[in-house]
Motif scaffolding. Structure first.
Motif, mmCIF file in Angstrom:
data_model
loop_
_atom_site.group_PDB
_atom_site.id
_atom_site.type_symbol
_atom_site.label_atom_id
_atom_site.label_comp_id
_atom_site.label_asym_id
_atom_site.label_seq_id
_atom_site.Cartn_x
_atom_site.Cartn_y
_atom_site.Cartn_z
ATOM 1 N N LYS A 219 -2.190 9.348 -4.196
ATOM 2 C CA LYS A 219 -3.125 8.797 -3.533
ATOM 3 C C LYS A 219 -2.756 7.200 -3.087
ATOM 4 C CE LYS A 219 -7.219 10.705 -5.859
ATOM 5 N NZ LYS A 219 -8.390 10.100 -7.088
ATOM 6 N N ALA A 220 -2.128 6.735 -3.976
ATOM 7 C CA ALA A 220 -1.428 5.299 -3.650
ATOM 8 C C ALA A 220 -0.380 5.614 -2.528
ATOM 9 C CB ALA A 220 -0.756 4.674 -4.832
ATOM 10 N N ALA A 221 0.417 6.618 -2.551
ATOM 11 C CA ALA A 221 1.415 6.553 -1.502
ATOM 12 C C ALA A 221 0.528 6.806 0.008
ATOM 13 C CB ALA A 221 2.594 7.733 -1.691
ATOM 14 N N LEU A 222 -0.497 7.538 0.052
ATOM 15 C CA LEU A 222 -0.860 7.656 1.323
ATOM 16 C C LEU A 222 -1.913 6.581 1.532
ATOM 17 C CD1 LEU A 222 -2.066 11.538 0.402
ATOM 18 C CD2 LEU A 222 -0.566 10.874 2.340
ATOM 19 N N THR A 226 -0.037 -1.605 5.452
ATOM 20 C CA THR A 226 0.203 -2.814 5.769
ATOM 21 C C THR A 226 1.167 -3.269 4.655
ATOM 22 O OG1 THR A 226 -1.494 -3.795 4.541
ATOM 23 C CG2 THR A 226 -2.115 -3.236 6.896
ATOM 24 N N LEU A 227 1.865 -4.542 4.908
ATOM 25 C CA LEU A 227 2.578 -5.132 3.882
ATOM 26 C C LEU A 227 1.969 -5.474 2.684
ATOM 27 C CD1 LEU A 227 5.472 -6.069 3.491
ATOM 28 C CD2 LEU A 227 5.316 -8.281 4.231
ATOM 29 N N GLY A 228 0.440 -5.811 2.862
ATOM 30 C CA GLY A 228 -0.298 -6.076 1.679
ATOM 31 C C GLY A 228 -0.395 -4.886 0.893
ATOM 32 N N ASP A 229 -0.742 -3.620 1.666
ATOM 33 C CA ASP A 229 -0.787 -2.455 0.981
ATOM 34 C C ASP A 229 0.474 -2.111 0.244
ATOM 35 O OD1 ASP A 229 -3.125 -2.136 1.998
ATOM 36 O OD2 ASP A 229 -2.372 -0.829 3.666
ATOM 37 N N ALA A 230 1.781 -2.275 0.720
ATOM 38 C CA ALA A 230 2.930 -1.948 0.349
ATOM 39 C C ALA A 230 3.231 -2.751 -1.171
ATOM 40 C CB ALA A 230 4.138 -2.251 1.097
ATOM 41 N N MET A 231 2.790 -3.925 -1.261
ATOM 42 C CA MET A 231 3.173 -4.806 -2.396
ATOM 43 C C MET A 231 1.953 -4.276 -3.696
ATOM 44 S SD MET A 231 5.538 -6.564 -1.543
ATOM 45 C CE MET A 231 5.939 -5.565 -0.605
ATOM 46 N N ALA A 235 3.096 -2.358 -7.221
ATOM 47 C CA ALA A 235 2.764 -2.809 -8.306
ATOM 48 C C ALA A 235 1.965 -1.639 -9.188
ATOM 49 C CB ALA A 235 2.039 -4.061 -8.544
ATOM 50 N N SER A 236 1.041 -0.933 -8.315
ATOM 51 C CA SER A 236 0.387 0.158 -8.977
ATOM 52 C C SER A 236 1.164 1.232 -9.485
ATOM 53 C CB SER A 236 -0.445 0.649 -7.970
ATOM 54 O OG SER A 236 -1.166 1.685 -8.607
ATOM 55 N N LEU A 237 2.241 1.546 -8.623
ATOM 56 C CA LEU A 237 3.096 2.720 -9.189
ATOM 57 C C LEU A 237 4.045 2.153 -10.366
ATOM 58 C CD1 LEU A 237 4.035 4.460 -5.752
ATOM 59 C CD2 LEU A 237 2.427 5.206 -7.190
ATOM 60 N N ALA A 238 4.383 1.114 -10.075
ATOM 61 C CA ALA A 238 5.193 0.630 -11.199
ATOM 62 C C ALA A 238 4.391 0.777 -12.999
ATOM 63 C CB ALA A 238 5.782 -0.551 -11.168
ATOM 64 N N LYS A 239 3.281 0.285 -12.685
ATOM 65 C CA LYS A 239 2.288 0.504 -13.910
ATOM 66 C C LYS A 239 2.082 2.036 -14.246
ATOM 67 C CE LYS A 239 -2.148 -1.050 -15.574
ATOM 68 N NZ LYS A 239 -3.506 -1.865 -15.121
ATOM 69 N N ILE A 240 1.638 2.880 -13.189
ATOM 70 C CA ILE A 240 1.842 4.183 -13.678
ATOM 71 C C ILE A 240 2.883 4.412 -14.145
ATOM 72 C CG2 ILE A 240 1.435 6.484 -12.388
ATOM 73 C CD1 ILE A 240 -0.503 5.294 -10.363
ATOM 74 N N GLU A 372 9.159 -2.372 -4.226
ATOM 75 C CA GLU A 372 8.557 -3.265 -3.208
ATOM 76 C C GLU A 372 9.484 -3.167 -1.789
ATOM 77 O OE1 GLU A 372 8.610 -7.480 -4.451
ATOM 78 O OE2 GLU A 372 6.799 -7.056 -5.920
ATOM 79 N N ALA A 373 10.749 -2.903 -1.846
ATOM 80 C CA ALA A 373 11.433 -2.742 -0.785
ATOM 81 C C ALA A 373 11.289 -1.345 -0.027
ATOM 82 C CB ALA A 373 12.897 -2.914 -1.061
ATOM 83 N N LEU A 374 10.933 -0.419 -1.106
ATOM 84 C CA LEU A 374 10.718 1.107 -0.358
ATOM 85 C C LEU A 374 9.426 1.087 0.176
ATOM 86 C CD1 LEU A 374 10.709 3.911 -0.386
ATOM 87 C CD2 LEU A 374 9.776 4.230 -2.636
ATOM 88 N N PHE A 375 8.462 0.571 -0.077
ATOM 89 C CA PHE A 375 7.110 0.630 0.502
ATOM 90 C C PHE A 375 7.085 -0.509 1.676
ATOM 91 C CE2 PHE A 375 6.179 3.098 -3.329
ATOM 92 C CZ PHE A 375 5.509 4.066 -2.625
#
Length: 394
Positions: A219-222, A226-231, A235-240, A372-375
């Protein structure tokens, strides 16, 4: 072949190794060094330990008993070289090479398993090379790596190569049903989402929280536009990934300790005799080292899941897949929407970005910066598509 029943989708490999470990009088001795290669989840390590037990056991009826000790890494005729760090250090290689010269004390052969042979830098590999060039009479080396290209040519030339394939979803699902009592529907779903990775499929089939975390990752990846979404997604995926890694380590540590205690002949909760404390302490130290790497491993699993999204987008953009051919069938509508906005080249660029991110994690770059760089790169890919569409409309 009941002893090999948990090795999925590798009939040729099983037949070869079973024949090599033959107990028939006058049978030819097995090759002194083996290299088992195959993609993640194909069962390299599991097959290596099964083979080790078959070689050590003095009879076919003794295989299961020996395997219980081999699995717990407590058998006196088993040596293991592995690492929870990025590379295998030369001191660890020298230590295991020294033990390779010991004669087997209980079984037919002494077997040295190297789980992560691809993590040996050249100077470490050279230590191993000398040992393989002049092998002790009753010692057998079993190396595991994703590909033979990951090892020095001089080592490859001195081993017998065995290539594994990715098991089919059906084969993995059948194993989950037979071994773990998973329902057919849940087993097929877990095998599909795990992309035939046996260990991950079992986890997704038996752990509702792990399955939920995977779906949250998708869900997060989809949701990245925007750049705000990316950041936020980074962070969300790192927590997961951290939560998932902690949960996996807790379960794995507990199971390993239980198996080790059983292998040492101790009841759960029993006091550890002084003569066995060093073995238990070694296990605890290894588990602590593994925990230090758990976040990177967790992020690598998340990136594997995210790459399946862009794989599905690519397939949909090329119009080569029906819904049932997607890995993430549960998100087919969102994948179809993204495929309509993206062209295949953008999906390929996203897959390349994930591959680069995984490489950076292996090079010990700070995980948060990698995500962060990836997204941010995914956003750039997304925006290029939007700009291209706008130019067409103008």
């Amino acid at each position: 072949m009941g002893f090999w029943s948990e090795i999925v989708g590798q009939p040729v490999a099983v037949e070869m190794l079973d024949r090599a470990a033959s107990y028939e009088p006058g049978a030819a001795a097995p090759a002194h060094a083996w290299l088992i290669t195959g993609p993640a989840g194909s069962g390299r390590s599991n097959l290596a330990y099964r083979f080790a037990a078959a070689l050590i056991a003095r009879s076919e009826s003794d295989r299961d008993r020996v395997f219980a000790q081999v699995k717990a890494q407590t058998h006196p005729d088993l040596g293991v070289l592995t690492t929870q760090a990025a590379i295998i250090k030369i001191d660890a290689a020298r230590e295991v090479v020294t033990t390779a010269h010991y004669a087997p004390s209980d079984g037919r052969y002494r077997v040295i398993v190297i789980e992560d042979a691809d993590r040996m830098p050249e100077h470490t590999s050279n230590v191993l090379l000398k040992a393989i060039e002049e092998p002790p009479e009753r010692t057998i080396w079993v190396l595991c790596a994703p590909s033979e290209a990951d090892l020095l040519p001089t080592i490859r030339s001195r081993t017998r190569l065995l290539r594994l394939v990715t098991p089919s979803i059906e084969d993995v699902a059948q194993l989950l049903q037979n071994r773990d009592g998973i329902s057919p529907e849940r087993a097929i779903q877990a095998a599909r989402l795990a992309q035939s990775h046996v260990g991950m499929a079992r986890r997704l089939a038996t752990d509702d929280e792990a399955l939920a975390r995977r779906q949250d990752s998708i869900k997060a990846a989809l949701s990245v536009h925007t750049l705000g979404d990316a950041m936020a997604v980074a962070a969300s995926l790192a927590k997961i990934a951290q939560t998932d890694a902690d949960a996996l380590m807790d379960r794995l540590d507990a199971r390993e300790r239980e198996e080790a205690m059983r292998g040492l002949g101790l009841a759960p909760g029993a006091a550890i005799p002084p003569r066995l404390r060093s073995q238990v302490k070694a296990l605890e130290e290894e588990q602590e080292r593994r925990r230090k790497r758990s976040l990177r491993d967790g992020l690598d699993r998340v990136l594997t899941d995210v790459s399946s999204v862009y794989r599905d987008v690519l397939m949909a953009a090329l119009s080569t897949a029906e819904e049932q051919d997607l890995i993430n069938i549960e998100f087919s509508r969102a994948i179809a929407d993204l495929a309509e906005r993206w062209v295949p080249e953008q999906a390929l660029q996203a897959l390349d970005a994930i591959s680069d991110a995984r490489g950076r994690l292996m090079r010990q770059i700070t995980p948060g910066l990698v995500m962060e760089a990836l997204f941010a790169r995914v956003v750039m890919i997304h925006n290029r598509v939007i700009d291209a569409h706008r130019k067409v409309q103008m």
